[in-house]
Design an enzyme around this catalytic site. Sequence first.
Site, short mmCIF file in Angstrom:
data_model
loop_
_atom_site.label_atom_id
_atom_site.label_comp_id
_atom_site.label_asym_id
_atom_site.label_seq_id
_atom_site.Cartn_x
_atom_site.Cartn_y
_atom_site.Cartn_z
N TYR A 225 -24.01 5.53 -20.77
CA TYR A 225 -23.76 5.61 -22.11
C TYR A 225 -22.12 4.89 -22.22
O TYR A 225 -21.64 4.82 -23.31
CB TYR A 225 -23.52 7.07 -22.50
CG TYR A 225 -22.89 8.17 -21.78
CD1 TYR A 225 -21.40 8.11 -21.83
CD2 TYR A 225 -23.24 9.01 -20.78
CE1 TYR A 225 -20.75 8.93 -21.06
CE2 TYR A 225 -22.85 9.78 -20.11
CZ TYR A 225 -21.46 9.91 -19.92
OH TYR A 225 -20.71 10.75 -19.43
N HIS B 52 -18.87 12.92 -16.23
CA HIS B 52 -18.53 14.23 -16.71
C HIS B 52 -18.57 14.99 -15.69
O HIS B 52 -17.44 15.91 -15.33
CB HIS B 52 -19.39 14.48 -17.83
CG HIS B 52 -19.17 15.89 -18.48
ND1 HIS B 52 -17.86 16.33 -19.08
CD2 HIS B 52 -20.01 16.98 -18.31
CE1 HIS B 52 -18.22 17.52 -19.30
NE2 HIS B 52 -19.44 18.05 -18.87
N ARG C 154 -11.28 9.50 -18.63
CA ARG C 154 -12.05 10.00 -17.70
C ARG C 154 -12.69 8.84 -16.90
O ARG C 154 -13.54 8.49 -17.35
CB ARG C 154 -13.06 11.07 -18.25
CG ARG C 154 -13.60 12.08 -17.54
CD ARG C 154 -15.17 12.57 -18.16
NE ARG C 154 -16.02 11.63 -17.93
CZ ARG C 154 -17.21 11.42 -18.63
NH1 ARG C 154 -17.31 12.39 -19.87
NH2 ARG C 154 -18.10 10.57 -18.57
C1 LIG Z 1 -19.96 26.62 -26.03
C2 LIG Z 1 -20.31 25.65 -25.02
N1 LIG Z 1 -21.09 24.64 -25.64
C3 LIG Z 1 -21.53 23.61 -24.76
C4 LIG Z 1 -21.34 23.55 -23.54
C5 LIG Z 1 -21.42 22.15 -22.88
N2 LIG Z 1 -20.55 21.42 -22.33
C6 LIG Z 1 -19.87 21.37 -21.17
S1 LIG Z 1 -18.49 20.26 -21.00
C7 LIG Z 1 -18.87 20.01 -22.65
C8 LIG Z 1 -17.92 18.67 -23.31
C9 LIG Z 1 -16.46 19.04 -23.38
O1 LIG Z 1 -15.77 18.11 -23.70
P1 LIG Z 1 -14.30 18.08 -23.59
O2 LIG Z 1 -13.89 19.20 -24.39
O3 LIG Z 1 -13.77 16.57 -24.36
O4 LIG Z 1 -13.93 18.14 -22.28
P2 LIG Z 1 -13.78 17.32 -21.10
O5 LIG Z 1 -15.22 17.60 -20.43
O6 LIG Z 1 -14.13 15.87 -21.56
O7 LIG Z 1 -12.67 17.15 -20.00
C10 LIG Z 1 -19.92 20.48 -23.44
C11 LIG Z 1 -20.43 20.09 -24.67
C12 LIG Z 1 -20.47 24.45 -23.08
N3 LIG Z 1 -19.94 24.28 -21.63
N4 LIG Z 1 -19.94 25.59 -23.88
#
Ligand SMILES: Cc1ncc(C[n+]2csc(CCOP(=O)(O)OP(=O)(O)O)c2C)c(N)n1
Length: 363
Positions: free
Chosen positions: A274, A265, A261
């Site tokens: 971080y 985010h 990435r």
């Molecule tokens: C059920 C739920 N818990 C927490 C969140 C908050 N949240 C949004 S993105 C994220 C991280 C996801 O990371 P990853 O699956 O690695 O995908 P990336 O964003 O890195 O592409 C979190 C915890 C959410 N959207 N839904």
Amino acid sequence: MNNNKKSVASFEIFYYEYLNEKGELIGELPGALQNNPELWQKFYRYLVLNRIYDETAIKLQRTGQLGTYPPTQGQEAIGVGMGMAMHEDDIFVPYYREPGTHLTRGVKMEELYTFWGGDERGNNFTKGTRDLPDCIPIGTQSLHGAGIAMAMKLRKEKRAVVVSIGDGGTSQGNFYEAINFAGVHQLPLIFVINNNHWAISVPTELQTHAQTFAQKGIAAGVPGEQIDGNDIFAVYHHVRQAIDAAHQGKGPYIIEAITYRMGDHTTADDASRYRPGNELDENKDKDPIKRLRTFMAAQNLWNEAKEKALYAEVKAEVDAAVQKYLSNTAAPATDIFDYMYDTWPESYHEQRDEVIAYHGGEA
Ligand SMILES: Cc1ncc(C[n+]2csc(CCOP(=O)(O)OP(=O)(O)O)c2C)c(N)n1
Ligand SMILES: [Mg+2]
């Protein structure tokens, strides 16, 4: 020799890469990719489109014209490769970082901007329902995908479902439930895990102690592999291969696509708080667009003039989509009542009237 024990299970996970980060081929290109400049240039055009769409989304957000947006910079090969590998009839069940797939499958760019502008009408794709709306709750799309794949199986359709999910998403129970169900019922379900090394500020080493995310399928009897997710040739070939096997009744499959990435985010995040010092620099050279361009230039298929012309053409396409998005008229405020319930709770009649009155009789 110990007669009390014997091996009852073992596994290996293989990693595949065809175009390395220097833009050089490692061995031969597989199948339809060989000697196919037309396809390579199509990949390139979509990768550039994805990137300019993305950069524009960030600018729109920064100027107050779009909501919070999750950038895809550096990860475009996964979305584009996956979309181009899918057959039209297959169903795409995405998480939120996949504009490349949507665009290759015919979703309009202005619809994507509309959704990220906070307007759910953007999810009502004019091209139809073979792409589900982006799933914001982490992991829930896994079960939607498993359900759709079960329906395909019951109807004996020669189709497949592609679910995309982040590395962090695979820690959710939904993901494990879905792969278990898919394994038991041998569903035509492909999981593409986008391993970009981060889940907001949580690094992959805090996400799992396993060596790979692909091996998460092993316990569910679902085979898998790892690919270089910044190598569009690998993404295209391996996703297509898994889909075609699923069409032939060979069941589910997991593809872990390794990427990085490059951006924050979302536009609400600041990764510099971080991300370790030189990590970003170390990953810059892995850029999927740069490596395909280097490869095509070495084959005399690409040059500065073509690059300039393509960027101008794509920029005009993105600008036109932005204009369409910005000219959307607001949805009536009463939509929140009209589309939430089939039969309204009693109190909603009064509340809806209040909303109309608040908007001066028109909502
Ligand atoms: C059920 C739920 N818990 C927490 C969140 C908050 N949240 C949004 S993105 C994220 C991280 C996801 O990371 P990853 O699956 O690695 O995908 P990336 O964003 O890195 O592409 C979190 C915890 C959410 N959207 N839904
Ligand atoms: Mg991630």
